[in-house]
Scaffold this motif. Structure first.
Motif, PDB file in Angstrom:
ATOM      1  N   THR A 158       0.971  -1.128   0.290  1.00  0.00           N
ATOM      2  CA  THR A 158       0.120   0.234  -0.168  1.00  0.00           C
ATOM      3  C   THR A 158       0.590   1.544   0.043  1.00  0.00           C
ATOM      4  O   THR A 158       2.195   1.460   0.155  1.00  0.00           O
ATOM      5  N   TRP A 219      -8.968  10.118  -6.011  1.00  0.00           N
ATOM      6  CA  TRP A 219      -9.927   9.285  -4.985  1.00  0.00           C
ATOM      7  C   TRP A 219      -9.835   9.905  -4.055  1.00  0.00           C
ATOM      8  O   TRP A 219     -11.423   9.688  -3.493  1.00  0.00           O
ATOM      9  N   VAL A 301      -6.800  12.308   4.354  1.00  0.00           N
ATOM     10  CA  VAL A 301      -7.942  12.375   4.190  1.00  0.00           C
ATOM     11  C   VAL A 301      -9.122  12.850   3.904  1.00  0.00           C
ATOM     12  O   VAL A 301      -9.027  14.469   3.733  1.00  0.00           O
ATOM     13  N   GLY A 305     -13.175  10.469   2.104  1.00  0.00           N
ATOM     14  CA  GLY A 305     -12.933   9.161   2.939  1.00  0.00           C
ATOM     15  C   GLY A 305     -11.129   9.098   2.835  1.00  0.00           C
ATOM     16  O   GLY A 305     -10.909   9.398   1.771  1.00  0.00           O
ATOM     17  N   VAL A 307      -8.907   6.311   2.307  1.00  0.00           N
ATOM     18  CA  VAL A 307      -8.228   5.699  -0.069  1.00  0.00           C
ATOM     19  C   VAL A 307      -6.651   5.663   0.462  1.00  0.00           C
ATOM     20  O   VAL A 307      -6.050   7.192   0.764  1.00  0.00           O
ATOM     21  N   HIS A 375      -9.091   0.001   3.136  1.00  0.00           N
ATOM     22  CA  HIS A 375      -9.522   1.139   2.043  1.00  0.00           C
ATOM     23  C   HIS A 375      -7.827   1.225   1.128  1.00  0.00           C
ATOM     24  O   HIS A 375      -8.909   2.502   0.513  1.00  0.00           O
ATOM     25  N   LYS A 377      -6.862   0.687  -3.002  1.00  0.00           N
ATOM     26  CA  LYS A 377      -7.922   0.396  -4.330  1.00  0.00           C
ATOM     27  C   LYS A 377      -6.770  -0.151  -4.762  1.00  0.00           C
ATOM     28  O   LYS A 377      -5.199   0.679  -5.011  1.00  0.00           O
TER      29      LYS A 377
END
Length: 426
Positions: A158, A219, A301, A305, A307, A375, A377
């Motif tokens: 991540t 995002w 954030v 929210g 991500v 969280h 993606k």
């Protein structure tokens, strides 16, 4: 930093790799063989860089605990794998297991040619089964096509926010930004120097030959590149608003240099000429060795929210492997709790499971990456033409708007090009 979707350390470090003969051991299928009752599995990966010993250590552990199954991992550059493996597997030759690409979307090539084994019969929560329910939802979804699971994550990463604590302190900032508004304000405050040539940048952004940073900025505000209906949303109001905001921060406020490749962005931060960078776990050791007073925090954030971006490399079994049962047993062990905990501790990557937070919290760096998993993606997940969407459309879009192009017009053109690649009928 990984190249594009999973920009491996191989792109940044020269490594001597062992050669691999992709031709199979006979005419009856891919893979290794059997000797004295011991099944020998061959595994091809693109892990040629400094992270390679972490994977080799994991395989050594498997071999020690499974005397009747022995796995041999060899490595080749991703480009070599991409050139040779499709034909090798399609003709029933090659290794039992492989990571076909650093791009998760590469799995579609092998599914289309019916050369990769569906894993569903081996999926479950029992001993010796592949516990796909523990994979991050985005990863499981990306590796599932027409209801069938075709790959497991060979690794998981991540992105977090790296920041230079000394620069923050000098600017009177006591903590990293927690929100997008704070992120922008801090980037401006940490940019120092005259006109368009700062001596210090607030943020080091890359737009090419990099794991993507810009989608995260979209995002944050609810924007995206492709929607759930397979149609472009890069020109949606939320996307245009985010792209306008951040492109102006680069082109007008000069918070980051324009047109950086991933290696350039890393070098700028390592040289203490940028105060922040969004990056993955592979970068931490290098930044520390460069003398950066390194802080690590979650990506700020925005209105949509928490991500961030996830990166993973698919690990698959050849449909023609003569040792499918043993290969599936290896994947079940490889993605199990014990192996993933061990791999995380050795490599610095978060585990490829969402149920091991307590097991890695002893390492504050790994814990930050693991905390982002719920969280995170994947970029352009589920898109068979993801590579072309990225290289032919999205990267040129970002490069244009960084240099002052009208965002709405550029995004509208990009949307048309994306729809032609996704097959959107709108």
């Amino acid at each position: 930093m990984y190249v594009r979707f999973g920009r491996t350390a191989a792109a940044l470090a020269a490594a001597t790799t062992v050669s691999l003969l992709l031709a199979g051991c006979g005419d009856n299928g891919a893979g290794g063989g059997t000797s004295g009752g011991v099944v020998k599995l061959t595994m091809l990966t693109g892990f040629t860089g400094p992270d390679a010993p972490s994977y080799q250590a994991l395989i050594k552990e498997f071999n020690a605990s499974h005397p009747k199954i022995q796995v041999t991992m060899t490595a080749e550059p991703w480009a070599t794998i991409g050139q040779k493996l499709p034909a090798s597997w399609a003709t029933g030759q090659g290794p039992d297991l492989a990571t076909p690409s650093s791009d998760p979307g590469a799995i579609f090539t092998y599914i289309k040619t019916n050369s990769v084994l569906p894993l569903d019969p081996a999926v479950g929560a029992g001993t010796g089964q592949i516990d796909s329910a523990a994979f991050p939802a985005a990863v499981k979804s990306a590796f599932t096509v027409d209801g069938k699971l075709y790959a497991v994550p060979a690794n998981m990463a991540t992105l977090v926010l790296y920041y230079n604590k000394a620069m923050f302190a000098a600017a009177g900032l006591s903590q990293p930004p927690a929100t997008e508004d704070e992120f922008i304000a801090d980037a401006k405050k940490l940019t120092k120097g005259p006109g368009g040539k700062p001596s210090q940048y607030g943020l080091s952004l890359a737009d090419n030959n990099t794991i993507q940073m810009w989608p995260i900025l979209q995002w944050m505000s609810g924007g995206d590149i492709v929607g759930a209906d397979n149609c472009a949303v890069v020109n949606s109001p939320a996307s245009v608003q985010a792209l306008t905001r951040w492109s102006r921060l680069v082109s007008r406020d000069h918070i980051s240099p324009v047109g950086q490749a991933g290696a350039d962005a890393d070098t700028l931060f390592s040289a203490k000429k940028a105060a922040m960078e969004i990056n993955g776990p592979w970068a931490a050791a290098g930044f520390r060795s460069a003398g950066v007073d390194l802080g690590i925090a979650q990506v700020p954030v925005g209105s949509a929210g928490p991500v961030t971006l996830a990166s993973t490399v698919p690990l698959m079994i050849a449909r023609t492997s003569k040792h499918q049962t043993e290969a599936k047993e290896f994947l079940a062990w490889y993605t199990g709790k014990t192996a993933q905990t061990q791999f995380s501790k050795v490599s610095g990557f978060p585990p490829a499971r969402t149920d091991l937070g307590s097991a890695v919290n002893g390492d504050p760096t790994v814990a930050q990456f693991a905390a982002a998993l719920p969280h995170a993606k994947l970029y352009l997940a589920g898109q068979p033409n993801s590579t072309r969407i990225d290289s032919d459309v999205y990267v040129p879009l970002i490069q244009k708007i960084e240099r002052g192009a009208d965002v709405q017009s550029a995004a509208d053109s990009a949307a048309k090009a994306i729809n032609s690649l996704t097959g959107c009928k709108k």
